[in-house]
Design a protein around this motif. Structure first.
Motif, PDB file in Angstrom:
ATOM      1  N   GLN A  80       0.824  -1.207   0.000  1.00 19.79           N
ATOM      2  CA  GLN A  80       0.000   0.000   0.000  1.00 19.79           C
ATOM      3  C   GLN A  80       0.862   1.262   0.000  1.00 19.79           C
ATOM      4  OE1 GLN A  80      -3.633   0.439  -0.057  1.00 19.79           O
ATOM      5  NE2 GLN A  80      -3.383  -1.610  -0.896  1.00 19.79           N
ATOM      6  N   ILE A  89       1.397   1.934  -3.594  1.00 16.41           N
ATOM      7  CA  ILE A  89       0.135   2.418  -4.175  1.00 16.41           C
ATOM      8  C   ILE A  89      -0.107   3.882  -3.783  1.00 16.41           C
ATOM      9  CG2 ILE A  89      -2.369   2.050  -4.283  1.00 16.41           C
ATOM     10  CD1 ILE A  89      -0.483  -0.197  -5.440  1.00 16.41           C
ATOM     11  N   SER A  90       0.227   4.202  -2.539  1.00 17.56           N
ATOM     12  CA  SER A  90       0.015   5.574  -2.066  1.00 17.56           C
ATOM     13  C   SER A  90       0.830   6.586  -2.858  1.00 17.56           C
ATOM     14  CB  SER A  90       0.414   5.700  -0.594  1.00 17.56           C
ATOM     15  OG  SER A  90      -0.420   4.899   0.194  1.00 17.56           O
ATOM     16  N   PRO A 105      -0.542   8.039  -7.165  1.00 22.20           N
ATOM     17  CA  PRO A 105      -1.262   9.245  -7.601  1.00 22.20           C
ATOM     18  C   PRO A 105      -0.338  10.448  -7.788  1.00 22.20           C
ATOM     19  CG  PRO A 105      -2.503   8.139  -5.880  1.00 22.20           C
ATOM     20  CD  PRO A 105      -1.152   7.462  -5.950  1.00 22.20           C
ATOM     21  N   ARG A 106       0.708  10.518  -6.978  1.00 19.27           N
ATOM     22  CA  ARG A 106       1.629  11.650  -7.110  1.00 19.27           C
ATOM     23  C   ARG A 106       2.433  11.537  -8.410  1.00 19.27           C
ATOM     24  NH1 ARG A 106       6.681  13.354  -4.536  1.00 19.27           N
ATOM     25  NH2 ARG A 106       6.674  15.625  -4.586  1.00 19.27           N
ATOM     26  N   PHE A 116       1.348  10.079 -11.023  1.00 18.48           N
ATOM     27  CA  PHE A 116       0.342  10.350 -12.050  1.00 18.48           C
ATOM     28  C   PHE A 116       0.169  11.861 -12.243  1.00 18.48           C
ATOM     29  CE2 PHE A 116      -4.099  10.913 -13.414  1.00 18.48           C
ATOM     30  CZ  PHE A 116      -4.092  10.139 -14.561  1.00 18.48           C
ATOM     31  N   ARG A 117       0.138  12.576 -11.133  1.00 21.93           N
ATOM     32  CA  ARG A 117      -0.049  14.026 -11.189  1.00 21.93           C
ATOM     33  C   ARG A 117       1.132  14.719 -11.874  1.00 21.93           C
ATOM     34  NH1 ARG A 117       0.748  16.856  -6.469  1.00 21.93           N
ATOM     35  NH2 ARG A 117       0.267  14.977  -5.280  1.00 21.93           N
ATOM     36  N   TYR A 118       2.347  14.373 -11.472  1.00 21.57           N
ATOM     37  CA  TYR A 118       3.523  15.002 -12.071  1.00 21.57           C
ATOM     38  C   TYR A 118       3.651  14.656 -13.555  1.00 21.57           C
ATOM     39  CZ  TYR A 118       5.434  17.132  -7.890  1.00 21.57           C
ATOM     40  OH  TYR A 118       5.628  17.949  -6.807  1.00 21.57           O
ATOM     41  N   GLU A 178       1.311  16.691 -15.597  1.00 17.01           N
ATOM     42  CA  GLU A 178       1.785  18.065 -15.817  1.00 17.01           C
ATOM     43  C   GLU A 178       2.883  18.107 -16.870  1.00 17.01           C
ATOM     44  OE1 GLU A 178       2.739  19.924 -12.065  1.00 17.01           O
ATOM     45  OE2 GLU A 178       0.654  19.708 -11.375  1.00 17.01           O
ATOM     46  N   LYS A 191      11.429  15.453  -5.915  1.00 14.09           N
ATOM     47  CA  LYS A 191      12.134  15.417  -4.631  1.00 14.09           C
ATOM     48  C   LYS A 191      12.027  14.056  -3.935  1.00 14.09           C
ATOM     49  CE  LYS A 191      11.350  20.373  -3.930  1.00 14.09           C
ATOM     50  NZ  LYS A 191      12.347  20.811  -4.926  1.00 14.09           N
ATOM     51  N   ILE A 234      -3.355   1.485 -14.012  1.00 13.26           N
ATOM     52  CA  ILE A 234      -3.132   0.719 -12.778  1.00 13.26           C
ATOM     53  C   ILE A 234      -4.050   1.247 -11.676  1.00 13.26           C
ATOM     54  CG2 ILE A 234      -1.463   0.286 -10.915  1.00 13.26           C
ATOM     55  CD1 ILE A 234       0.712   0.345 -13.184  1.00 13.26           C
ATOM     56  N   LEU A 235      -4.217   2.566 -11.634  1.00 15.61           N
ATOM     57  CA  LEU A 235      -5.078   3.176 -10.620  1.00 15.61           C
ATOM     58  C   LEU A 235      -6.572   2.983 -10.936  1.00 15.61           C
ATOM     59  CD1 LEU A 235      -3.074   6.474  -9.992  1.00 15.61           C
ATOM     60  CD2 LEU A 235      -3.501   4.671  -8.315  1.00 15.61           C
ATOM     61  N   GLY A 236      -6.849   2.388 -12.089  1.00 14.48           N
ATOM     62  CA  GLY A 236      -8.250   2.140 -12.437  1.00 14.48           C
ATOM     63  C   GLY A 236      -8.949   3.354 -12.996  1.00 14.48           C
ATOM     64  N   LEU A 237      -8.175   4.356 -13.462  1.00 14.17           N
ATOM     65  CA  LEU A 237      -8.789   5.599 -13.930  1.00 14.17           C
ATOM     66  C   LEU A 237      -9.335   5.461 -15.350  1.00 14.17           C
ATOM     67  CD1 LEU A 237      -6.226   8.156 -12.483  1.00 14.17           C
ATOM     68  CD2 LEU A 237      -8.228   7.149 -11.398  1.00 14.17           C
ATOM     69  N   ARG A 286     -11.495  12.267 -14.002  1.00 12.74           N
ATOM     70  CA  ARG A 286     -10.783  11.007 -13.753  1.00 12.74           C
ATOM     71  C   ARG A 286     -11.724   9.807 -13.712  1.00 12.74           C
ATOM     72  NH1 ARG A 286      -6.596  13.098 -15.362  1.00 12.74           N
ATOM     73  NH2 ARG A 286      -5.462  14.559 -14.053  1.00 12.74           N
ATOM     74  N   SER A 339      -9.670   3.804  -5.762  1.00  8.22           N
ATOM     75  CA  SER A 339      -9.968   3.254  -7.082  1.00  8.22           C
ATOM     76  C   SER A 339      -9.070   2.046  -7.377  1.00  8.22           C
ATOM     77  CB  SER A 339      -9.763   4.349  -8.131  1.00  8.22           C
ATOM     78  OG  SER A 339      -9.741   3.824  -9.426  1.00  8.22           O
ATOM     79  N   ASN A 373     -10.369  -2.032  -7.836  1.00  5.77           N
ATOM     80  CA  ASN A 373     -10.064  -2.873  -8.988  1.00  5.77           C
ATOM     81  C   ASN A 373      -9.246  -4.091  -8.595  1.00  5.77           C
ATOM     82  OD1 ASN A 373     -11.387  -1.033 -10.531  1.00  5.77           O
ATOM     83  ND2 ASN A 373      -9.546   0.021 -11.209  1.00  5.77           N
TER      84      ASN A 373
END
Lengths: 217, 217
Positions: free
Chosen positions: A8, A11-12, A15-16, A18-20, A23, A42, A77-80, A107, B202, B206
């Motif tokens: 986990q 997994i945590s 998302p970060r 994914f966000r970078y 962008e 960083k 992978i995140l199921g988006l 999303r 999410s 899945n």
């Protein structure tokens, strides 16, 4: 879907990434090395490589990662790539803030309904959704194939509502009530405790006392 | 204050200990063993002992921990024995939700003012605070000894506002804008990315596909 059990903690962090990567993609960047990504985010390049190796590594390091490909893969992978139907329970300010946050829809998180036990809120319209009484929730969940419930209600009501949601075969609860919900193992829960991060901030303020102020008048 | 450098991972876990111990205290529990605490919190007893050893261990394990003492000590470590003055920037739903959350005040986080660039919100009263224009922010911070700013504004405005706050000698930013703020090292930042936890949910939905439904009609 994924055979290997991924921690986990990994997994945590997805998302970060994914966000970078989103962008970078929006800025027209096509490839990025783990070193440049590590400078931007960083974190160490070795952390990035270790995290990505959980999913096969995402392509050749020598040339750097393909940004768009990596962004898509992590999104999948995140199921988006799939749509989720959500309801919000609690039509107060926090519930309204979440209902109005456009990025969730982008999303694949589609808000279908909003519920509250407060009669004064029934009939009020929030982003095209009419606030409904709690009694309507079970049939609504079934008819609209709701898989995620967002709990923005006080702690005192949260446990009873969560039990009700379990009976309704909900698949996941995104919980903002100030209590850790522990539910049957087949139901996913994310507890968001806003005050935890404020307390962490408080610790860090005290830890790093400011220099004696030179600019006092 | 604390001499030894404590890892941020340990600090991140302190608010959760604080929360559970507060509930135990409210329920009249006087002592608890690390084993019972571990069962309650679903972490290992060894994790608890390791975490507490960073702060001297908090008393004899053989007799269990004194709940009230431990609750107070962790609260003090988190700086909750001190008052902080906060402003909220962004008077939308999320800003209002935070302004109205009573538990923050109980922990010493006192909301002093709320600001927004939207003229239509100026003069609106939120929990006794009148929404002010952004231009008033610098003098307000100085006059009211504000140390924490809460950012509940869109990503597009967050970086510029954060720079402004740095000029105003703010000590900490609690950031809900969907961008990681990186500021001078003497300014503490906690970035809260709500969608990150939704994406994690999410993933887990899945990952754990439901059993074939027996209860379909």
């Amino acid at each position: 879907m994924v055979e290997k059990e991924i921690s986990q903690a990994v997994i945590s962090r997805l998302p970060r990434y994914f966000r970078y990567l989103g962008e970078l993609k929006d800025n027209g960047v096509e490839r990025i090395s783990s070193k440049d990504l590590s400078l931007l985010m960083k974190v160490t390049a070795s952390q990035i490589r270790q995290d990505f190796n959980n999913f096969g590594g995402f392509g050749q390091q020598g040339y750097g990662y393909n940004v768009e490909y990596l962004h898509n893969e992590i999104g999948n992978i995140l199921g988006l790539d799939q749509k989720h139907h959500l309801i919000i329970i609690g039509a107060g300010n926090l519930g309204q803030a979440i209902a109005n946050y456009m990025n969730f829809e982008r999303r694949g998180f589609i808000f279908k309904g909003i519920f509250d036990s407060n009669k004064e809120l029934h009939g009020k319209e929030i982003r095209g959704m009419v606030v409904q009484p709690m009694e309507e929730m079970p049939s609504f969940i079934k008819e609209n194939e709701i898989d995620i419930a967002v709990l923005t209600i006080p702690k005192s009501a949260a446990v009873a509502v969560a039990d009700k949601l379990v009976q309704c075969n909900i698949r996941a609860i995104w919980n903002f009530a100030h209590v850790d919900l522990t539910l049957p193992g087949n139901i996913q829960v994310e507890n968001v405790h806003l005050s935890d991060s404020l307390m962490k901030l408080s610790y860090n303020i005290n830890r790093f006392e400011p220099e004696p102020a030179d600019n006092l008048e």
